[in-house]
Write a protein that holds these residues in place. Structure first.
Motif, PDB file in Angstrom:
ATOM      1  N   ASP A 412     -13.241 -11.187  -6.825  1.00 38.39           N
ATOM      2  CA  ASP A 412     -11.995 -10.358  -7.174  1.00 38.39           C
ATOM      3  C   ASP A 412     -11.952  -9.853  -5.573  1.00 38.39           C
ATOM      4  N   THR A 417      -1.312  -8.248   3.383  1.00 39.34           N
ATOM      5  CA  THR A 417      -0.628  -8.991   4.621  1.00 39.34           C
ATOM      6  C   THR A 417      -1.313  -8.931   5.951  1.00 39.34           C
ATOM      7  N   ASP A 501      -4.622   2.205   0.460  1.00 37.19           N
ATOM      8  CA  ASP A 501      -5.181   2.195  -0.884  1.00 37.19           C
ATOM      9  C   ASP A 501      -6.208   3.255  -1.043  1.00 37.19           C
ATOM     10  N   ARG A 527       4.501  -6.929  -3.627  1.00 36.58           N
ATOM     11  CA  ARG A 527       4.407  -5.553  -2.849  1.00 36.58           C
ATOM     12  C   ARG A 527       5.914  -5.218  -2.880  1.00 36.58           C
TER      13      ARG A 527
END
Ligand code: WTA
Length: 649
Positions: A412, A417, A501, A527
Motif C-alpha cells: 500500500d 504528484t 494529508d 485529485r
C-alpha cells in the motif's frame, strides 16, 4: 472490526526467499539514509547511468525554499530508460500493450524497437522546431505512443506536460497557457470501454480557447477516424515517421534541468504545474520501483493500471520500470469492459509478476464477487500493490484473499504528484503488513505529525503529516510560480514539507494515512480541487453561489457534493441540475461530474461573510450530531433547512 482486519500479516515465505531487501537490510539502510545522507546517496546514485557523476548530493533548504539534488551531475533520462539496456535486453519486451477491445491484437515493442521508435519521434519533434527546454503538451490515450512521446521529449531535453485525455478543452487550454506550450501531441481519437473519445477535436477546441499561440500539433493515427488537419500547424506522426532517421543523439542534461511538468489540483485556485527535474526524479523512481516491487534484474512484466496522464503512470508505467529494464504493460481500457473480469483476464493473458492498482477499482470489482477473479489463472503474480487513496481494510482483505490467494504481499504505497515517487510503503520482503496502513517510510524519508499549531506530536497519535527533510524525487517548484510553491507546501509549518494529508502513527511506528485535511477531494483516486468545481458552477449564469465538499462514497472513496444557490427568481430543479453537471464536465471533464447537487436559498456564513465549510462537510456526511458551534452564524436557521434538505435526498 474483524480479527482479520486488525491482524498483522507477516512477510510471505516465497517473498522472504527471493527478496532484495529483508528486515535487517531495511533497518540498516533506513538508519544510514538518515544518519549519513551524503554517504547513503553516494552509494545509491549508481542505480542510474551518469554522463558526469555528481559530486554534490542533497543541497536543499526549506526556509528559504531551494531544493537541489546532484546539481553537478549530467545524465539523460531516456538513455537510462532505453539505451543502457540495449546490450543485454535488445530483444526483451519493453512495452506490452493491451487494447481496449480484447479481440484486437496486442502490441509488443522490444527495447531495440522502442529505441528506434523514440529516436524517430524525437527527430520528428526536432523537425517541427521543438528545442531543449520547450514545453510539449501530450494529450494521448493509453497507447504505446504516449510513452514514446514522453521519452522522445526526455531524449531531446524538451519538458513534457502530459494532460489526462479525459480533461475537457477548457481544462487543456488552461494548461497550454500556463506552460506556454508551443507544441501538442495528440491522437485522432481514443478508445475506452468500447467508446471513442474525440481527442483531436478537443485539442482543436482547446487551441481556440487558449490565448497562447500553438505552433505545431503532432497527431497519432489510432482509430483511423477522419479528423480535420489545420494546414501548416498539424502533421501526422505516421507520415513524418517515414521521413526521419531511427537514430537521434540524446541531449546531456544537468540533473536539475526540468524533466516534466504535471498539473494537479490544489485547495485553491487553478491546477498547479508541479515541476520535476531530471536527476533526482530518475534516481527516486528507479530506486523506489526496485525496492517496493522487489525487482531483481529479471526482465519480468510489471502492470500498473494507472493512466500516463497521472503521476502514477509517469513514475510506475514509464520511468521507474523502464529505468530498471523491466517490461511494462500498458492497458488502454477499463476494469469492467467488456466484462467485470477484464483485469483478471489481462493478467492471465500477459502474465505480469506485479500488479499495481487503485483501491477504487478494487472496491468496484469486489462488488462483483469472487467468481470473475477465480475463473482466471493468476499464478504469474508474486506481488500486489495499491496507490492513490486510503484502502479500507475490507477491500485490502478481499484483494489479499481473492487475488493474492492469501500468499502475495500487498504494498500500500503512499505518495503524491509532488513527491515524484513512493514515500511510505511496505518493502515486501522486509515489513509485515496491516490492512489499511502504508506502514513504514522509504529510505531518506522522515515523516512526522504536527498539530494545528505546528507543534510536533510524538508517540502513537494522529495529526497532519509533514516530511522533515528533502528527498531526491521531491518537486522543485510550481511552473512559473515559485511563490505559490512556497505558500502551498512550506508556509503552514516553517521548515517542513506539508503534505495536505492527515495520518495516524501507531505503537509499532506504522503510518496510517487518513486522507486530505485540506479542500482537495480524492474522487476515484483522482485529485480535484473543490475550488475548481465551485468556479465551474458559479460560471453558470443561473448560479449565485456554490460551495463544494467531499462525502464518503462506497466505490469512489469520496463523492462530490455541491451546495448551490440559484440567482433570485430561478428554481433549483432537475433541469438546472442537469445543466450544472454538463457545465462542470465542459469546464473540467467527466471525472469532476458532481454526484449531488443540493439547491439551497442560502449558505451558512459567519457574520463576516465566510462560508462555514466545516458545517457543510458534516451535513454532506449525514453527520448532524457534531456540527459544533453554530451560534456564530449570521443566520443559524440556514443549518436546519440544509439538514432537512439532506435528509430528503
Ligand atoms: C492520496 C497519487 C492513502 C493522498 C500517487 C495524497 C493515498 C494524494 C495513498 C495524492 C495511499 C495516495 N494511502 N492515501 N496509499 N496514495 N493517496 O497527487 O491523499 O494524484 O495526498 O498522487 O492521494 O494524489 P496524487
Amino acid at each position: 472490526m474483524s480479527d482479520a482486519a486488525t491482524a498483522t500479516y507477516p512477510v510471505p515465505a516465497h517473498t522472504a526467499a527471493r527478496t532484495i531487501c529483508d528486515a535487517d537490510t531495511y533497518e540498516a539502510m533506513y538508519r544510514r539514509s538518515l544518519e549519513d545522507p551524503d554517504g547513503f546517496w553516494r552509494e545509491q546514485i549508481g542505480i542510474v547511468d551518469w554522463i558526469k557523476t555528481p559530486g554534490v548530493m542533497g543541497n536543499w533548504s526549506y526556509a528559504p525554499v531551494d531544493i537541489k539534488w546532484f546539481e553537478d551531475g549530467v545524465l539523460n533520462a531516456c538513455v537510462n530508460c532505453i539505451d543502457r539496456h540495449l546490450p543485454a535486453r535488445a530483444d526483451q519486451p519493453a512495452i506490452v500493450w493491451e487494447a481496449d477491445d480484447p479481440n484486437a491484437a496486442s502490441i509488443t515493442l522490444t527495447y531495440a524497437e522502442l529505441h528506434a521508435e523514440v529516436c524517430r519521434f524525437a527527430n520528428v519533434l526536432k523537425a517541427m522546431g521543438v528545442q531543449k527546454g520547450d514545453r510539449v503538451t501530450i494529450y494521448l490515450p493509453m497507447i504505446p505512443e504516449a510513452a514514446v512521446a514522453m521519452l522522445a521529449c526526455a531524449r531531446i531535453g524538451a519538458v513534457h506536460s502530459v494532460v489526462f485525455a479525459g480533461f475537457s478543452a477548457e481544462a487543456v487550454a488552461g494548461r497550454i497557457d500556463d506552460a506556454k506550450s508551443d507544441f501538442i501531441i495528440t491522437a485522432d481519437e481514443g478508445r475506452r470501454g468500447g467508446k471513442t473519445i474525440p481527442l483531436k477535436q478537443t485539442i482543436d477546441d482547446a487551441i481556440c480557447h487558449a490565448w497562447h499561440d500553438v505552433k505545431g500539433v503532432l497527431v497519432v493515427r489510432h482509430t483511423g477516424a477522419n479528423v480535420p488537419m489545420t494546414h501548416e500547424r498539424d502533421v501526422w506522426w505516421h507520415e513524418q515517421r517515414e521521413t526521419v532517421s531511427a537514430d537521434c543523439p540524446a541531449e546531456p542534461m544537468n540533473a536539475e534541468d526540468p524533466l516534466f511538468i504535471l498539473y494537479t489540483s490544489g485547495s485553491t485556485g487553478k491546477p498547479k504545474g508541479v515541476l520535476h527535474t531530471t536527476g533526482g526524479y530518475l534516481v527516486w523512481t528507479t530506486l523506489t520501483f526496485k525496492y517496493v516491487f522487489d525487482w531483481r534484474d529479471e526482465g519480468a512484466l510489471h502492470w500498473c493500471t494507472a493512466d500516463v496522464g497521472w503521476v502514477t503512470g509517469h513514475s510506475y508505467i514509464v520511468y521507474g520500470p523502464l529505468s530498471n529494464g523491466a517490461s511494462t504493460l500498458m492497458f488502454e481500457g477499463v476494469p469492467n469492459y467488456p466484462a467485470v473480469d477484464r483485469f483478471w483476464a489481462v493478467i492471465e493473458k500477459h502474465k505480469p509478476a506485479t500488479f499495481y492498482t487503485a483501491p477504487t477499482a478494487l472496491r468496484a470489482l469486489m462488488r462483483e464477487g469472487d467468481e470473475p477473479v477465480l475463473k482466471h489463472d493468476l499464478s504469474s503474480l508474486r506481488l500486489l500493490g495499491t496507490v492513490g487513496e486510503p484502502i479500507n481494510p475490507e477491500a485490502w482483505l478481499w484483494y489479499h484473499r481473492v487475488a493474492g490467494k492469501e500468499r502475495l504481499p500487498i504494498v500500500d504505497t503512499w505518495w503524491q504528484t509532488e513527491t515524484g515517487g513512493i514515500l511510505i510503503s511496505p518493502l515486501p520482503g522486509a515489513i509485515p503488513t496491516k490492512p489499511g496502513s502504508a506502514t513504514k517510510p522509504f529510505f531518506g524519508i522522515e515523516p512526522a505529525l504536527v498539530d494545528a499549531e505546528g507543534k510536533f506530536v510524538d508517540g502513537p497519535a494522529s495529526g497532519n503529516l509533514v516530511i522533515k527533510r528533502s528527498w531526491p524525487g521531491q518537486a522543485r517548484s510550481l511552473y512559473g510560480d515559485h511563490q505559490r510553491f512556497i505558500e502551498t507546501y512550506f508556509s503552514a509549518y516553517k521548515g517542513l514539507y506539508f503534505t495536505g494529508d492527515g495520518s495516524r502513527h501507531d505503537e509499532d511506528g506504522y503510518w496510517w494515512i487518513t486522507g486530505r485535511v485540506d479542500d482537495v477531494l480524492n474522487v476515484s483516486g483522482h485529485r480535484l480541487g473543490t475550488a475548481e468545481v465551485e468556479s465551474a458552477l458559479v460560471g453558470h449564469a443561473k448560479v449565485a453561489e456554490a460551495a463544494v465538499v467531499g462525502y464518503p462514497h462506497d466505490i469512489k472513496g469520496q463523492g462530490i457534493y455541491c451546495y448551490v444557490t440559484p440567482i433570485a427568481g430561478v428554481e433549483g430543479d432537475a433541469a438546472l441540475e442537469a445543466e450544472l453537471k454538463a457545465e462542470v464536465r465542459r469546464e473540467i471533464g467527466p471525472i469532476a461530474t458532481p454526484d449531488q447537487i443540493h439547491f439551497t436559498p442560502a449558505l451558512p456564513k459567519t457574520r463576516s461573510g465566510k462560508i462555514m465549510r466545516r458545517i457543510l462537510r458534516k451535513i454532506a456526511e449525514n453527520d448532524f450530531g457534531s456540527l459544533g458551534d453554530t451560534t456564530t452564524l449570521a443566520d443559524p436557521s440556514v443549518v436546519d433547512s440544509l439538514i432537512a434538505g439532506r435528509k430528503n435526498r
